[in-house]
Design a protein around this motif. Sequence first.
Motif, mmCIF file in Angstrom:
data_model
loop_
_atom_site.group_PDB
_atom_site.id
_atom_site.type_symbol
_atom_site.label_atom_id
_atom_site.label_comp_id
_atom_site.label_asym_id
_atom_site.label_seq_id
_atom_site.Cartn_x
_atom_site.Cartn_y
_atom_site.Cartn_z
ATOM 1 N N LYS A 19 0.717 -0.926 0.006
ATOM 2 C CA LYS A 19 0.102 0.062 0.067
ATOM 3 C C LYS A 19 0.890 1.302 0.050
ATOM 4 C CE LYS A 19 -3.775 2.110 2.782
ATOM 5 N NZ LYS A 19 -4.495 2.074 3.709
ATOM 6 N N THR A 20 0.514 2.180 -0.836
ATOM 7 C CA THR A 20 1.279 3.518 -0.745
ATOM 8 C C THR A 20 0.240 4.560 -0.207
ATOM 9 O OG1 THR A 20 2.598 2.704 -2.698
ATOM 10 C CG2 THR A 20 2.555 5.114 -2.468
ATOM 11 N N LEU A 21 0.951 5.544 0.321
ATOM 12 C CA LEU A 21 0.128 6.533 0.907
ATOM 13 C C LEU A 21 0.923 7.894 0.209
ATOM 14 C CD1 LEU A 21 0.129 5.938 4.877
ATOM 15 C CD2 LEU A 21 -1.832 5.832 3.101
ATOM 16 N N THR A 22 0.355 8.895 -0.122
ATOM 17 C CA THR A 22 0.839 10.326 -0.583
ATOM 18 C C THR A 22 0.021 11.327 0.237
ATOM 19 O OG1 THR A 22 -1.024 10.531 -2.329
ATOM 20 C CG2 THR A 22 1.188 9.552 -2.728
ATOM 21 N N GLY A 23 0.802 12.268 0.428
ATOM 22 C CA GLY A 23 0.059 13.517 1.011
ATOM 23 C C GLY A 23 1.143 14.695 1.511
ATOM 24 N N THR A 24 0.590 15.428 2.525
ATOM 25 C CA THR A 24 1.439 16.762 2.643
ATOM 26 C C THR A 24 1.824 16.539 4.518
ATOM 27 O OG1 THR A 24 0.124 17.989 1.530
ATOM 28 C CG2 THR A 24 1.506 19.161 3.154
ATOM 29 N N VAL A 25 3.115 16.654 4.608
ATOM 30 C CA VAL A 25 3.827 16.636 5.785
ATOM 31 C C VAL A 25 3.310 17.841 6.842
ATOM 32 C CG1 VAL A 25 5.767 16.870 7.207
ATOM 33 C CG2 VAL A 25 5.764 15.218 4.927
ATOM 34 N N VAL A 26 2.635 17.617 7.821
ATOM 35 C CA VAL A 26 2.199 18.636 8.907
ATOM 36 C C VAL A 26 2.937 18.853 9.996
ATOM 37 C CG1 VAL A 26 -0.334 18.413 8.007
ATOM 38 C CG2 VAL A 26 0.402 16.867 9.691
ATOM 39 N N ARG A 27 3.803 17.486 10.408
ATOM 40 C CA ARG A 27 4.627 17.731 11.322
ATOM 41 C C ARG A 27 5.770 16.698 11.398
ATOM 42 N NH1 ARG A 27 5.015 15.356 16.617
ATOM 43 N NH2 ARG A 27 5.716 16.653 18.329
ATOM 44 N N ALA A 29 8.086 14.967 14.143
ATOM 45 C CA ALA A 29 8.480 14.862 15.358
ATOM 46 C C ALA A 29 9.855 14.565 15.827
ATOM 47 C CB ALA A 29 7.826 13.570 16.062
ATOM 48 N N ASP A 30 10.974 13.695 14.982
ATOM 49 C CA ASP A 30 12.249 13.699 15.364
ATOM 50 C C ASP A 30 12.940 13.175 13.840
ATOM 51 O OD1 ASP A 30 11.624 10.901 14.956
ATOM 52 O OD2 ASP A 30 11.642 10.459 17.235
ATOM 53 N N GLY A 31 13.970 12.855 13.936
ATOM 54 C CA GLY A 31 14.779 12.469 12.652
ATOM 55 C C GLY A 31 14.309 11.209 12.045
ATOM 56 N N ASP A 32 13.123 10.413 12.628
ATOM 57 C CA ASP A 32 12.586 9.306 11.783
ATOM 58 C C ASP A 32 11.045 9.046 11.966
ATOM 59 O OD1 ASP A 32 12.507 8.280 14.298
ATOM 60 O OD2 ASP A 32 14.383 7.138 14.162
ATOM 61 N N THR A 33 10.549 10.361 12.436
ATOM 62 C CA THR A 33 9.025 10.228 12.656
ATOM 63 C C THR A 33 8.331 11.574 12.210
ATOM 64 O OG1 THR A 33 9.511 8.517 14.788
ATOM 65 C CG2 THR A 33 7.279 9.770 14.224
ATOM 66 N N PHE A 34 7.450 11.312 11.578
ATOM 67 C CA PHE A 34 6.618 12.651 11.033
ATOM 68 C C PHE A 34 5.138 12.160 10.974
ATOM 69 C CE2 PHE A 34 8.014 10.416 7.152
ATOM 70 C CZ PHE A 34 6.882 10.766 6.182
ATOM 71 N N HIS A 67 17.440 17.358 8.869
ATOM 72 C CA HIS A 67 17.723 16.744 7.455
ATOM 73 C C HIS A 67 16.414 16.380 7.067
ATOM 74 C CE1 HIS A 67 20.318 15.237 4.239
ATOM 75 N NE2 HIS A 67 19.409 13.902 4.551
ATOM 76 N N LEU A 68 15.783 15.722 7.914
ATOM 77 C CA LEU A 68 14.370 14.894 7.749
ATOM 78 C C LEU A 68 13.553 16.332 6.844
ATOM 79 C CD1 LEU A 68 12.442 12.769 7.183
ATOM 80 C CD2 LEU A 68 11.941 12.975 9.572
ATOM 81 N N ARG A 69 13.603 17.256 7.766
ATOM 82 C CA ARG A 69 12.499 18.502 7.510
ATOM 83 C C ARG A 69 13.073 19.057 6.178
ATOM 84 N NH1 ARG A 69 13.025 20.481 12.844
ATOM 85 N NH2 ARG A 69 10.918 20.187 13.709
ATOM 86 N N THR A 70 14.204 19.156 5.949
ATOM 87 C CA THR A 70 14.583 19.691 4.564
ATOM 88 C C THR A 70 14.055 18.684 3.515
ATOM 89 O OG1 THR A 70 16.605 20.626 5.525
ATOM 90 C CG2 THR A 70 16.548 20.594 3.180
ATOM 91 N N LEU A 71 14.387 17.422 3.358
ATOM 92 C CA LEU A 71 13.941 16.516 2.493
ATOM 93 C C LEU A 71 12.398 16.585 2.351
ATOM 94 C CD1 LEU A 71 16.176 13.335 3.407
ATOM 95 C CD2 LEU A 71 16.258 14.895 1.353
ATOM 96 N N ALA A 96 10.638 11.603 -1.214
ATOM 97 C CA ALA A 96 10.372 13.144 -1.342
ATOM 98 C C ALA A 96 10.768 13.590 -2.464
ATOM 99 C CB ALA A 96 10.875 13.785 0.032
ATOM 100 N N SER A 97 10.191 13.741 -3.373
ATOM 101 C CA SER A 97 10.344 14.352 -4.703
ATOM 102 C C SER A 97 11.297 13.223 -5.455
ATOM 103 C CB SER A 97 11.054 15.711 -4.761
ATOM 104 O OG SER A 97 10.076 16.595 -4.477
#
Length: 154
Positions: A19-27, A29-34, A67-71, A96-97
Amino acid sequence: MKFSLVMMALLLVFSCKLKTLTGTVVRVADGDTFTLLVDGNRQVRVRLHGIDCPERGQPYSRVATGHLRTLLAKGNIRVTEMDTDRYGRTIGIVYASGVNVNESLLANGLAWHSSAFDRNPVWVELEALAREQRLGLWAERNPVAPWDWRKTRR
């Protein structure tokens, strides 16, 4: 005989479609969770598959988070769901892109490869190269794996 084995293998591969999800990041949390906003208003917590970034309070935690935020700010977020963890988070490989976010964190020395959960030899090599080049957290004298660090905090 060979033809039928090939056909059975192909059917198995296509029936196990991830299954694949697509969407917009809203938060982030840390380097490996959003948190990803999907279907207009549903929020999904996503944990990156196969890697573990430094925890808050550990060296390079803020760098990994940045780094995660930037990506993720590049947009076009796609998550290939691998599993769900005990906290209900979607475990996934994130793009991401077109950039594999999990691999980017490993290649930049901002995450450990979690070999207990993933056996990808490419990811093993990405971590080894980052260690060899002393990138990111591998520049530290004795980096402590997040799973070991968490044990000392309990």
